[in-house]
Design an enzyme around this catalytic site. Structure first.
Site, PDB file in Angstrom:
ATOM      1  N   TRP A 106       0.830  -1.213   0.000  1.00  0.00           N
ATOM      2  CA  TRP A 106       0.000   0.000   0.000  1.00  0.00           C
ATOM      3  C   TRP A 106       0.860   1.256   0.000  1.00  0.00           C
ATOM      4  O   TRP A 106       0.532   2.237  -0.649  1.00  0.00           O
ATOM      5  CB  TRP A 106      -0.987  -0.018   1.176  1.00  0.00           C
TER       6      TRP A 106
ATOM      7  N   ASP B 290      -1.956   6.522   6.355  1.00  0.00           N
ATOM      8  CA  ASP B 290      -2.972   5.572   5.905  1.00  0.00           C
ATOM      9  C   ASP B 290      -3.221   4.640   7.087  1.00  0.00           C
ATOM     10  O   ASP B 290      -2.337   3.861   7.464  1.00  0.00           O
ATOM     11  CB  ASP B 290      -2.427   4.805   4.687  1.00  0.00           C
TER      12      ASP B 290
ATOM     13  N   LYS C 141     -12.062  -2.425   6.741  1.00  0.00           N
ATOM     14  CA  LYS C 141     -11.241  -3.317   7.552  1.00  0.00           C
ATOM     15  C   LYS C 141     -11.734  -3.337   9.000  1.00  0.00           C
ATOM     16  O   LYS C 141     -11.872  -4.373   9.593  1.00  0.00           O
ATOM     17  CB  LYS C 141      -9.769  -2.885   7.528  1.00  0.00           C
TER      18      LYS C 141
HETATM   19  C1  LIG Z   1      -7.068  -2.246   2.081  1.00  0.00           C
HETATM   20  C2  LIG Z   1      -6.056  -1.186   2.183  1.00  0.00           C
HETATM   21  C3  LIG Z   1      -5.955  -0.151   1.222  1.00  0.00           C
HETATM   22  C4  LIG Z   1      -6.839  -0.098   0.000  1.00  0.00           C
HETATM   23  O1  LIG Z   1      -8.098   0.311   0.360  1.00  0.00           O
HETATM   24  P1  LIG Z   1      -9.239   0.541  -0.743  1.00  0.00           P
HETATM   25  O2  LIG Z   1     -10.320   1.112   0.103  1.00  0.00           O
HETATM   26  O3  LIG Z   1      -9.560  -0.814  -1.308  1.00  0.00           O
HETATM   27  O4  LIG Z   1      -8.735   1.470  -1.759  1.00  0.00           O
HETATM   28  C5  LIG Z   1      -5.007   0.825   1.422  1.00  0.00           C
HETATM   29  N1  LIG Z   1      -4.183   0.812   2.481  1.00  0.00           N
HETATM   30  C6  LIG Z   1      -4.234  -0.166   3.417  1.00  0.00           C
HETATM   31  C7  LIG Z   1      -3.300  -0.134   4.581  1.00  0.00           C
HETATM   32  C8  LIG Z   1      -5.174  -1.193   3.292  1.00  0.00           C
HETATM   33  O5  LIG Z   1      -5.233  -2.161   4.215  1.00  0.00           O
END
Ligand SMILES: *Cc1c(COP(=O)(O)O)cnc(C)c1O
Length: 355
Positions: free
Chosen positions: A99, A166, A190
Site C-alpha cells: 500500500w 494511511d 477493515k
Molecule cells: C485495504 C487497504 C488499502 C486499500 O483500500 P481501498 O479502500 O480498497 O482502496 C489501502 N491501504 C491499506 C493499509 C489497506 O489495508
C-alpha cells in the site's frame, strides 16, 4: 457450523452492527422506507452523519480545527488526493509494503518524492527505524498497519514535518495523538464498516497551501464546505459505520479495543512461537495486532494445503495468506472475539498432534 471470520478486508463486523443495519435496510427509523431508498438530504439522515462525525471526534479525541469526512473512492483514491492537496514541491514516504508503494507511485506525479527508507529487500517483514525525514518536505507519509505483510507502527512518530497516515486497517484499534497528523485516512472496510466509504480526518489549516488547481471532487475543502454531501455519499456504509462507532463506545472506547487487540495478538503469536509446525513472518517488535502472518516451517512446508483444509473444515474462514507472503494470515480486527482466536489456536494444536 460456527464460522470464524479472519478475512483481511472486507472483514468481520460486530453482529449488532449487521443486525441494526439490516433493520434499517428494511425500515429506516420507522419511516416505512428503506435506508437504501431515502435521500442523503432527508432530515432523518443528517443526524446519522452528524453523530458519526461526533463519535469519530470523541473516540479519537480529535482536537479542534480538524474535519472528519466520509467519501467514496477508497484509500486508493486518497493515494492521489493526498499529494493533490498537500504536495507543493517535495514529500517524504516510508515504504513498508504494497500500500505504501501504491501511495508513492501516485505522489510521484505531483512532485519530488523521497523514499526515506524501505524494507522491500526483506519482503517488508519489518518497519525501518533508521531514517531521516527531510526537514523541507511538505509532509511525511506512513502506512501504520501493513495489512498484507503483518507489520504495524504501533506508536505515533515524531517528525519535523507534518505526518499523513494511511490507517485503513488499524484505525480505532489504539488511542492516537491526532495532533501529530495533518491527515489520517483509510478505507472503512477493515475495522469500521462494509466497503464503500472512506474516512478522512484532516487539519483545516493545513489545506489551501498548494498552488495547483485541484479538481472539485478531489479537493478536501469541497467536502469540508459541504459536510461530506457535495455529491451523494455512501449512505448505507455510513449508517453501518455509525453502528460500529456506537459499539466501540459502548465497549469502552479505543483504549478497550487496544487492550483486546493486545490480548488476542499475544495469544496467537504465543501459539505460533510455541508450535513446532509454524513460524511468524514479521520481525517480533513490528508484529501487527490486526493481521497476524505465519507460515509452515521449511521442514513442514508440504503440510500447508493440509492445514488450510483442516482449519477450513473447523470453521476458519479467510486464513489463507496473501500471495506476497504465502502461508496464513489471521486478521483479528476489533470485532473478532477472543473465542475465535482460541478456536484457531485449538486447530493449530490439534494439527500439530497429528504430525
Ligand atoms: C485495504 C487497504 C488499502 C486499500 O483500500 P481501498 O479502500 O480498497 O482502496 C489501502 N491501504 C491499506 C493499509 C489497506 O489495508
Amino acid at each position: 457450523m460456527k464460522k470464524h471470520n479472519f478475512n483481511a478486508g472486507p472483514s468481520i463486523l460486530p453482529r449488532e452492527v449487521i443486525e441494526n443495519t439490516a433493520k434499517a435496510v428494511l425500515d429506516f427509523n420507522d419511516s416505512g422506507l428503506s435506508l437504501m431508498e431515502i435521500s442523503h438530504r432527508a432530515k432523518d439522515f443528517q443526524p446519522v452523519v452528524d453523530e458519526a462525525v461526533a463519535l469519530f471526534k470523541e473516540l479519537l479525541q480529535i482536537p479542534e480545527g480538524y474535519s472528519v469526512l466520509f467519501l467514496g473512492g477508497g484509500a486508493s483514491l486518497e493515494f492521489c488526493m493526498v499529494p493533490f492537496n498537500f504536495l507543493e514541491k517535495k514529500a517524504a514516504y516510508l515504504n513498508t509494503g504494497t500500500w505504501s508503494k501504491k501511495a508513492i507511485k501516485e505522489a510521484k506525479a505531483f512532485g519530488e518524492v523521497i523514499e526515506v527508507a524501505s524494507s522491500a529487500d526483506a519482503n517488508f517483514s519489518f518497519i525501518p527505524k533508521d531514517y531521516t525525514i527531510p526537514a523541507d518536505a511538505d509532509y511525511f507519509h506512513i502506512t501504520t498497519n501493513n495489512t498484507i505483510f503483518g507489520t504495524e507502527l504501533k506508536k505515533d512518530i515524531d517528525s519535523p514535518v507534518p505526518v499523513i497516515a494511511d490507517m485503513s486497517s488499524d484505525i480505532f484499534s489504539r488511542p492516537i495523538d491526532v495532533s501529530k497528523y495533518v491527515c489520517i485516512y483509510g478505507g472503512a472496510q477493515k475495522n469500521l464498516a462494509p466497503a464503500g466509504v472512506t474516512f478522512v480526518i484532516v487539519k483545516n489549516e493545513a489545506l489551501g497551501k498548494v498552488s495547483r488547481y485541484i479538481p472539485t471532487m478531489l479537493n478536501y475543502q469541497t467536502h469540508i464546505d459541504n459536510g461530506s454531501m457535495f455529491n451523494t455519499p455512501p449512505v448505507l456504509p455510513i449508517y453501518a459505520a455509525l453502528q460500529t462507532l456506537r459499539w466501540i463506545k459502548a465497549q469502552g472506547g479505543v483504549k478497550e479495543m487496544e487492550r483486546r487487540a493486545i490480548e488476542k495478538a499475544d495469544m496467537l503469536y504465543a501459539e505460533i512461537d510455541r508450535n513446532k509446525l509454524f513460524v511468524g513472518t514479521a520481525a517480533k517488535e513490528d508484529r501487527s495486532r490486526m493481521n497476524i502472518c505465519f507460515v509452515m516451517k521449511p521442514e513442514f512446508k508440504e503440510l500447508e494445503a493440509d492445514f488450510l483444509k483442516f482449519a477450513t473444515e473447523r470453521g476458519m474462514v479467510g486464513i489463507k495468506g496473501h500471495r506476497s507472503v504465502g502461508g496464513f494470515r489471521a486478521s483479528c480486527y476489533n470485532a473478532m472475539p477472543k473465542e475465535s482466536v482460541q478456536a484457531l489456536i485449538d486447530c493449530m494444536r490439534e494439527f500439530e498432534k497429528l504430525h
